[in-house]
Scaffold this active site. Structure first.
Site, mmCIF file in Angstrom:
data_model
loop_
_atom_site.group_PDB
_atom_site.id
_atom_site.type_symbol
_atom_site.label_atom_id
_atom_site.label_comp_id
_atom_site.label_asym_id
_atom_site.label_seq_id
_atom_site.Cartn_x
_atom_site.Cartn_y
_atom_site.Cartn_z
ATOM 1 C CB THR A 137 15.036 -12.953 -22.707
ATOM 2 O OG1 THR A 137 14.683 -14.282 -22.349
ATOM 3 C CG2 THR A 137 14.588 -12.675 -24.136
ATOM 4 C CD GLU B 55 12.370 -10.630 -26.604
ATOM 5 O OE1 GLU B 55 12.999 -9.615 -26.212
ATOM 6 O OE2 GLU B 55 11.853 -11.447 -25.813
ATOM 7 C CE LYS C 175 -9.175 -3.581 -15.248
ATOM 8 N NZ LYS C 175 -9.710 -4.463 -16.258
ATOM 9 C CD1 TRP D 135 -6.302 -0.168 -17.858
ATOM 10 C CD2 TRP D 135 -5.298 -1.743 -16.647
ATOM 11 N NE1 TRP D 135 -6.728 -1.384 -18.338
ATOM 12 C CE2 TRP D 135 -6.125 -2.370 -17.603
ATOM 13 C CE3 TRP D 135 -4.576 -2.555 -15.752
ATOM 14 C CZ2 TRP D 135 -6.252 -3.758 -17.710
ATOM 15 C CZ3 TRP D 135 -4.706 -3.930 -15.870
ATOM 16 C CH2 TRP D 135 -5.528 -4.512 -16.825
HETATM 17 P P1 ADP Z 1 15.076 -9.067 -20.694
HETATM 18 O O1 ADP Z 1 16.182 -9.942 -21.071
HETATM 19 O O2 ADP Z 1 14.790 -8.873 -19.246
HETATM 20 O O3 ADP Z 1 13.850 -9.174 -21.556
HETATM 21 P P2 ADP Z 1 15.501 -6.746 -22.077
HETATM 22 O O4 ADP Z 1 16.586 -5.757 -21.973
HETATM 23 O O5 ADP Z 1 15.226 -7.384 -23.364
HETATM 24 O O6 ADP Z 1 15.801 -7.743 -21.008
HETATM 25 O O7 ADP Z 1 14.163 -6.116 -21.464
HETATM 26 C C1 ADP Z 1 13.180 -5.537 -22.245
HETATM 27 C C2 ADP Z 1 12.126 -4.917 -21.379
HETATM 28 O O8 ADP Z 1 12.685 -3.887 -20.557
HETATM 29 C C3 ADP Z 1 11.062 -4.203 -22.174
HETATM 30 O O9 ADP Z 1 10.097 -5.103 -22.661
HETATM 31 C C4 ADP Z 1 10.503 -3.241 -21.146
HETATM 32 O O10 ADP Z 1 9.554 -3.849 -20.301
HETATM 33 C C5 ADP Z 1 11.707 -2.873 -20.326
HETATM 34 N N1 ADP Z 1 12.243 -1.577 -20.760
HETATM 35 C C6 ADP Z 1 13.225 -1.352 -21.645
HETATM 36 N N2 ADP Z 1 13.445 -0.039 -21.788
HETATM 37 C C7 ADP Z 1 12.571 0.605 -20.975
HETATM 38 C C8 ADP Z 1 12.296 1.976 -20.665
HETATM 39 N N3 ADP Z 1 12.976 2.953 -21.210
HETATM 40 N N4 ADP Z 1 11.314 2.231 -19.784
HETATM 41 C C9 ADP Z 1 10.603 1.237 -19.207
HETATM 42 N N5 ADP Z 1 10.840 -0.065 -19.444
HETATM 43 C C10 ADP Z 1 11.789 -0.380 -20.320
#
Ligand code: ADP
Length: 538
Positions: free
Chosen positions: A185, A329, A437, A442
Site C-alpha cells: 500500500t 488489499e 462531522k 456527516w
Molecule cells: P493505497 O496504497 O493508497 O491504499 P489503493 O489504490 O489501495 O492505494 O487505495 C485504495 C483506496 O483508494 C480506497 O480504500 C479508497 O479510499 C480510494 N478509492 C479507490 N477507488 C476510489 C473511487 N472510485 N472513489 C473514491 N475513492 C476511491
C-alpha cells in the site's frame, strides 16, 4: 473434469499460441516507440526464467522491479511469477526511505530497474546490503551507465543477460495457491503494508474483469495502460489483455497529456485505464488545444473519486467512463459501473448521478456497509456504513504482519465509508479518517468535491474538516483553477446553493495553484489539513 492449476504462465502461453501477433507497444525513456508481440514476450519471458535461476532466484523468493510500464516489465511479470517466485513491484514515487523499508521487509535479493531509477537504487543500496545481490538495468548494452553499488552487489544489463541465456523448454507447474506478486500500500498512514497475491486470485480477478459487464476486453481492443504496473499490478491489465489478445500500449514514464494523447491517437487506442489525475490533465489539454480523441471510446477510472462533471465532459468528447473502486488489499477491483435493466428508465442527469457512484459488485467478491456493531445497514442509498469486503481476490492478512489476519471467510475492513442503493450500487462518502462531522451530521468530502469540479472555472478540488468550536468540524474547500481562470472564492461558495443542504456548504474556499498528490495519484488530505487547518487528525 480435468483439474489444471490456475497459473499465470498459462495466460502468456495462450496469448503466444492464439494471439501470437497481438501487439505490445512501449515508449522507451528517450521517447522511442518499440513494438513486440505476445509470441516474442512469451519466448523472452521463458528465457528470463533461466536468467533468474542463474542469478540465484528460487521458488518462493521475492524479486523487485522499479520500473514504468513496458514490454520488459511485462516479461518480468511473467518470468518471476511463472517460475514460482513473487514479483514485488515497488512504487518509485514513494520516498527512498519507504522503498528501502519495502525492500528490507520483502527481502528482495534482486532489483530490475529502469535506467532512470538507477540513482534511486544506488542511494538506498547501502541500506540493503544484507540481502541485495544484484541490480539489473532494463536496457541494451550500449545504454548502460556506471553506477556505484556497495561491494558484493553486481550490476547487470538486462538485454545482455537475455542474449547470453538459453531457452527454457517449458513453464514449470505448481500449486495455484503459490504467491505470484507482492504489492505494498502507499502508506499514507504509517509504513506501507504488503499484500501477497496468488496465481489463483490473480487469474480469477483477471477473468472476472474480462466479463462483458466489467472491462470486457476483446482481441480487437487496443488499451493504453496509464495505471502503472507498480500500482496494484496495473489493476490486472497485464493479465487481462494477453488473456484475450488485446493490444497493450505502454506509455512508460511519458504520462503528460501531450505524449499520452499522441500515443492514444497514433496507436488507435479505443480504451484506457488509470487514476483521475491523469484523465483530469488530459481533458484540460483538450479544452486548451481543441485537439480530439480520434479513436478512444472508453476509460476505466478508479483509485480516487472521478467527478460527475468530468464524466459528463468525457461523454461530450465521445468517451464513456466506467468508474470503479478497490484497494491494494483487493487486487484491486471490487466494484465497477455497468448498467442494469432498471438503469434504462433513468434520464440523462440521473444516469450521470449513478455513473459518479463507485459501481456495483463483481461476481467473486462481496461488499457490505456495516454499522458500528457490525450489522449490515439497509440498501437504501442513504444509510451510511463502514465498507467491508471479502472474496476470491481479497487479502486474508498482510504479508509478514502478525495479527492482521481476517481469515478465509472474514470481512476485510476497508477504512472507507459509504452507502449502497436499492440496486446494489456502492457510493463512497469518504475514507473514515477524512470524514467531516458537523453538528452531528456527516458531510461527504467526495460529494462536495464533485459539486466544486462542476464549476466552470475549477479544475480540481478537495474538501477537508477544520475544527470548529460550535459545530465540532466544518468543511473547508481548496480549489485549483482551470488553466487561464481565476475563480472568486465567494462565487465558488455560491455555486453550492441548491446543490447540497445549506449546512454542508463549505464555510471557506481557498484558491490554490495545486493540490498535493501521493505516490498513487490520490490527493493527500492529511497534508492539506496540515497546510490549512493545523495539526493532523489522529
Ligand atoms: P493505497 O496504497 O493508497 O491504499 P489503493 O489504490 O489501495 O492505494 O487505495 C485504495 C483506496 O483508494 C480506497 O480504500 C479508497 O479510499 C480510494 N478509492 C479507490 N477507488 C476510489 C473511487 N472510485 N472513489 C473514491 N475513492 C476511491
Amino acid at each position: 473434469m480435468q483439474r489444471r492449476e490456475l497459473l499465470i504462465s498459462s495466460i502468456i502461453v495462450h496469448a503466444a499460441r492464439h494471439h501470437g501477433d497481438g501487439e505490445v507497444v512501449s515508449r522507451r525513456e528517450d521517447g522511442r516507440i518499440v513494438r513486440t508481440t505476445y509470441a516474442a514476450i512469451e519466448r523472452r519471458a521463458r528465457r528470463l526464467v533461466g536468467v533468474l535461476r542463474a542469478l540465484g532466484v528460487k521458488p518462493g523468493d521475492r524479486v523487485a522491479t522499479l520500473a514504468m510500464n513496458s514490454d520488459r516489465h511485462l516479461e518480468l511479470y511473467y518470468a518471476i511469477s511463472g517460475m514460482g517466485a513473487a514479483c514485488n513491484t515497488v512504487n518509485p514515487r514513494l520516498s527512498p526511505d519507504d522503498i528501502a523499508y519495502i525492500a528490507a521487509h520483502a527481502e528482495d535479493g534482486l532489483f530490475f530497474v529502469d535506467p532512470c531509477f538507477l540513482p534511486l537504487i544506488a542511494a538506498i543500496a547501502p541500506n540493503l546490503s544484507d540481502f541485495l545481490r544484484a541490480v539489473v538495468v532494463l536496457a541494451e548494452r550500449g545504454e548502460m551507465k556506471p553506477c556505484a553499488l556497495p561491494p558484493g552487489v553486481a550490476l547487470h544489463c538486462y538485454e545482455t543477460l537475455l542474449a547470453e541465456a538459453s531457452d527454457e523448454p517449458e513453464w514449470p507447474s505448481f500449486d495455484e495457491n503459490t504467491a505470484s506478486a507482492l504489492c505494498y500500500t502507499s502508506g499514507t498512514t504509517g509504513r506501507p503494508k504488503g499484500v501477497l497475491y496468488s496465481h489463483r486470485s490473480t487469474l480469477l480477478h483477471a477473468m472476472t474483469l474480462n466479463f462483458a459487464d466489467t472491462l470486457g476486453l476483446r482481441a480487437t481492443d487496443r488499451v493504453v495502460a496509464v495505471v502503472p504496473m507498480f500500482h496494484v499490478n496495473a489493476w490486472g491489465l497485464p493479465y487481462m489483455a494477453p488473456m484475450v489478445g488485446a493490444a497493450l500500449l505502454m506509455p512508460g514514464r511519458h504520462l503528460d497529456a501531450v505524449n499520452l494523447l499522441g500515443l492514444m491517437n497514433a496507436e488507435r487506442a479505443n480504451l484506457s485505464v488509470g487514476v483521475p489525475t491523469v484523465f483530469l490533465g488530459l481533458i484540460d489539454h483538450l479544452r486548451r488545444t481543441g485537439e480530439k480523441f480520434e479513436t478512444l471510446k472508453r476509460i476505466l477510472v478508479g483509485g480516487a473519486a472521478f467527478p460527475r462533471a468530468l464524466i459528463a465532459e468525457y461523454g461530450k468528447f465521445g468517451v464513456s467512463v466506467s468508474h470503479g473502486w478497490g484497494m491494494t488489499e483487493s487486487s484491486p477491483v471490487v466494484t465497477l459501473y455497468a448498467p442494469k435493466p432498471a438503469t434504462a428508465q433513468l434520464d440523462a442527469e440521473a444516469l450521470l448521478d449513478l455513473q459518479a457512484k463507485q459501481g456495483r459488485v463483481l461476481y467473486g467478491v462481496d461488499v457490505r456497509a456495516e454499522n458500528e456493531s457490525g450489522a449490515e445497514v439497509p440498501w437504501d442509498g442513504k444509510t451510511q456504513g463502514n465498507l467491508v469486503f471479502r472474496g476470491h481476490w481479497v487479502a486474508s492478512a498482510y504479508f509478514r504482519q502478525p495479527g492482521s489476519q481476517v481469515g478465509e471467510e472474514g470481512w476485510f475492513p476497508t477504512g472507507d465509508v459509504g452507502v449502497i442503493d436499492e440496486q446494489g450500487f456502492v457510493q463512497l462518502t469518504d475514507r473514515t479518517k477524512d470524514l467531516i462531522k458537523s453538528g452531528g451530521e456527516w458531510i461527504s468530502s467526495i460529494a462536495l468535491e464533485n459539486i466544486a469540479v462542476g464549476h466552470p472555472q475549477v479544475a480540481e478540488a478537495a474538501a477537508v474538516a477544520t475544527p470548529d468550536e460550535k459545530w465540532g468540524e466544518r468543511p473547508l474547500l481548496i480549489v485549483v483553477p482551470r488553466t487561464g481562470c481565476a475563480p472568486e472564492p465567494e462565487d465558488v461558495r455560491k455555486f453550492f446553493e441548491g446543490k447540497t443542504p445549506n449546512w454542508s456548504i463549505p464555510d471557506r474556499v481557498i484558491v490554490a495553484e495545486e493540490l498535493p498528490h501521493g505516490a498513487t495519484g490520490k490527493i493527500l488530505k492529511s497534508k492539506l489539513r496540515e497546510l490549512y487547518t493545523g495539526p493532523q487528525k489522529p
